[in-house]
Design a protein around this motif. Structure first.
Motif, PDB file in Angstrom:
ATOM      1  N   ALA A   1       7.089  26.442  37.275  1.00 13.88           N
ATOM      2  CA  ALA A   1       5.751  26.403  36.678  1.00 13.88           C
ATOM      3  C   ALA A   1       5.588  27.484  35.623  1.00 13.88           C
ATOM      4  N   VAL A  35       5.139  26.950  31.504  1.00 12.76           N
ATOM      5  CA  VAL A  35       4.019  27.435  30.689  1.00 12.76           C
ATOM      6  C   VAL A  35       4.535  28.198  29.476  1.00 12.76           C
ATOM      7  N   THR A  42       0.385  23.886  27.616  1.00  8.97           N
ATOM      8  CA  THR A  42       0.950  24.567  28.783  1.00  8.97           C
ATOM      9  C   THR A  42       0.551  23.944  30.120  1.00  8.97           C
ATOM     10  N   ASP A  58       0.381  25.628  37.869  1.00  7.22           N
ATOM     11  CA  ASP A  58       0.186  25.450  36.437  1.00  7.22           C
ATOM     12  C   ASP A  58      -1.301  25.551  36.076  1.00  7.22           C
ATOM     13  N   LYS A 111       7.713  21.195  27.947  1.00 10.37           N
ATOM     14  CA  LYS A 111       7.486  21.081  29.385  1.00 10.37           C
ATOM     15  C   LYS A 111       8.777  20.711  30.116  1.00 10.37           C
TER      16      LYS A 111
END
Length: 413
Positions: free
Chosen positions: A116, A120, A145, A178, A318
């Motif tokens: 996670a 970001v 993000t 997240d 991502k």
């Protein structure tokens, strides 16, 4: 006898159907479908000759000025009010993960937690690299993000219904962490003005809420006014009010009761999740997603480095961040890959993390108050979320076929 049945008929089906509807709304698939339907309606309406009425609706002001809430149109109520309920649910989920879920054991939590954080950081860096030099680009570094919990879990449920439980837990934990990071970013980087008295009042209300939860107070009517006041003062403070939602959710007690009744957290989730999935999130999607999709509008998106940065951050960043973070964590010995987790399926989840939607649109509205720029960013988020969903779906469908062939081979053997 017939008269008694006729008198009761209008009420009993209504109660039964209401319960069935609420139960359906507690599943990620139904909530995701409703949100998608609201998005499609907004897109269609915004691209018809009646688009002016759509704009008038979402900019319709509901200003209780006597409460000090000025310039609050429907779009602001959706992002600042309705989404606070959504983030309250996210806070409940995070509390559940910390108490009973994947985050309870640091060794189990390491994999989704590191993924996670990397998920970001990498999209933000890719966004900054692609958008470098564009006016005001730096304000939008946080747009790509975030992962949309409801949308991502809905896609997973539809395309990979027999996915291993640890894979779903990985995605849920990843998305919850997240969102927590996203809310922290909003509180720190997207607060232009700060009213300390209102902020302290909100913190006080949140502290009272937490103290009552710790004491085991059960009555919801005790908590509702406190939660509303916490939201109100947070809204007045200049800090985004969704921060109050997450804080209240995380402080809701999950302590089991001697009489086996639902815990406070379970009861709050049971009551509020249908409202969040069936109303709050769809309304936000409806008032946020209505953008022009004409050739010139799409050309403006693909000619805008900020919008391209959003697409690259969500689709590429991502995947690289989540999958690369998980791979590095395992290779460095910081985490372990469970027996039921496979790298190919984790790759699908990493692609699915690019579905930004709700939180990305929220941050986009905070970062770019200019309507034209926000519309391009919104279109970019929609395009990226669609691409990420399709790519993840292809991976999952391939895995479904592979698993089916393996099961058929085992039966024949």
């Amino acid at each position: 006898m017939p008269r008694r049945v006729a008198a009761r008929w209008p009420f009993r089906p209504t109660a039964r159907y209401s319960r069935n509807l609420a139960e359906a709304l507690r599943t990620e698939t139904v909530g995701g479908i409703i949100m998608l339907a609201a998005t499609v309606v907004a897109l269609v309406w915004a691209n018809t000759p009646w688009s002016r009425f759509y704009d008038d609706l979402r900019t319709y002001e509901i200003n209780p000025s006597w409460l000090g809430l000025d310039h609050m149109d429907l779009q602001h109520w959706a992002s600042g009010g309705f989404l606070a309920v959504f983030f309250y649910i996210a806070g409940l989920e995070l509390r559940e993960e910390l108490t009973h879920g994947e985050l309870r054991d640091p060794r189990d939590a390491a994999l989704p937690l590191i993924a996670a954080v990397a998920g970001v950081a990498v999209p933000a860096l890719i966004f900054l690299a692609v958008s470098a030099g564009a006016p005001g680009a730096a304000r939008g570094w946080a747009v790509p993000t975030a992962t949309d919990i409801a949308f991502a879990l809905a896609v997973l449920a539809v395309t990979f219904s027999r996915c291993p439980a640890p894979l779903r837990a990985f995605l849920l934990t990843l998305a919850v962490v997240d969102d927590l990071i996203a809310i922290t970013i909003i509180a720190i980087f997207y607060t232009d003005r700060l009213a300390f008295v209102s902020l302290l009042a909100s913190v006080l209300m949140i502290a009272v809420y937490g103290a009552l939860q710790a004491k085991g107070v059960r009555s919801p009517w005790t908590y509702v006014p406190i939660a509303i006041l916490a939201w109100y003062f947070m809204q007045r403070s200049g800090v985004h009010s969704t921060v109050a939602g997450v804080a209240l959710g995380m402080l809701t007690s999950s302590r089991e009761t001697p009489d086996d009744r639902r815990t406070n957290a379970e009861q709050a989730d049971h009551v509020l999740r249908p409202f969040s999935a069936g109303f709050c999130v769809p309304v936000f999607a409806f008032v946020s997603a209505g953008v022009a999709l004409s050739g010139s509008a799409l050309g403006a998106v693909f000619g805008d480095r900020v919008a391209l940065g959003v697409i690259a951050g969500l689709v590429i960043g991502k995947f690289v961040g989540v999958f690369g973070g998980a791979w590095a964590a395992v290779r460095l010995g910081l985490a372990t890959l469970g027996d039921e987790l496979q790298w190919r399926e984790l790759a699908g989840v990493a692609l699915l993390a690019g579905v930004g939607f709700t939180v990305s649109l929220l941050i986009g509205g905070l970062a770019y108050p200019d309507p034209a720029q926000f519309e391009r960013v919104t279109t970019a988020v929609l395009i990226a979320s669609l691409l990420a969903s399709v790519a993840a779906s292809l991976v999952f469908r391939h895995r479904v076929r592979q698993r089916a062939r393996a099961e058929a081979f085992d039966e024949d053997g």
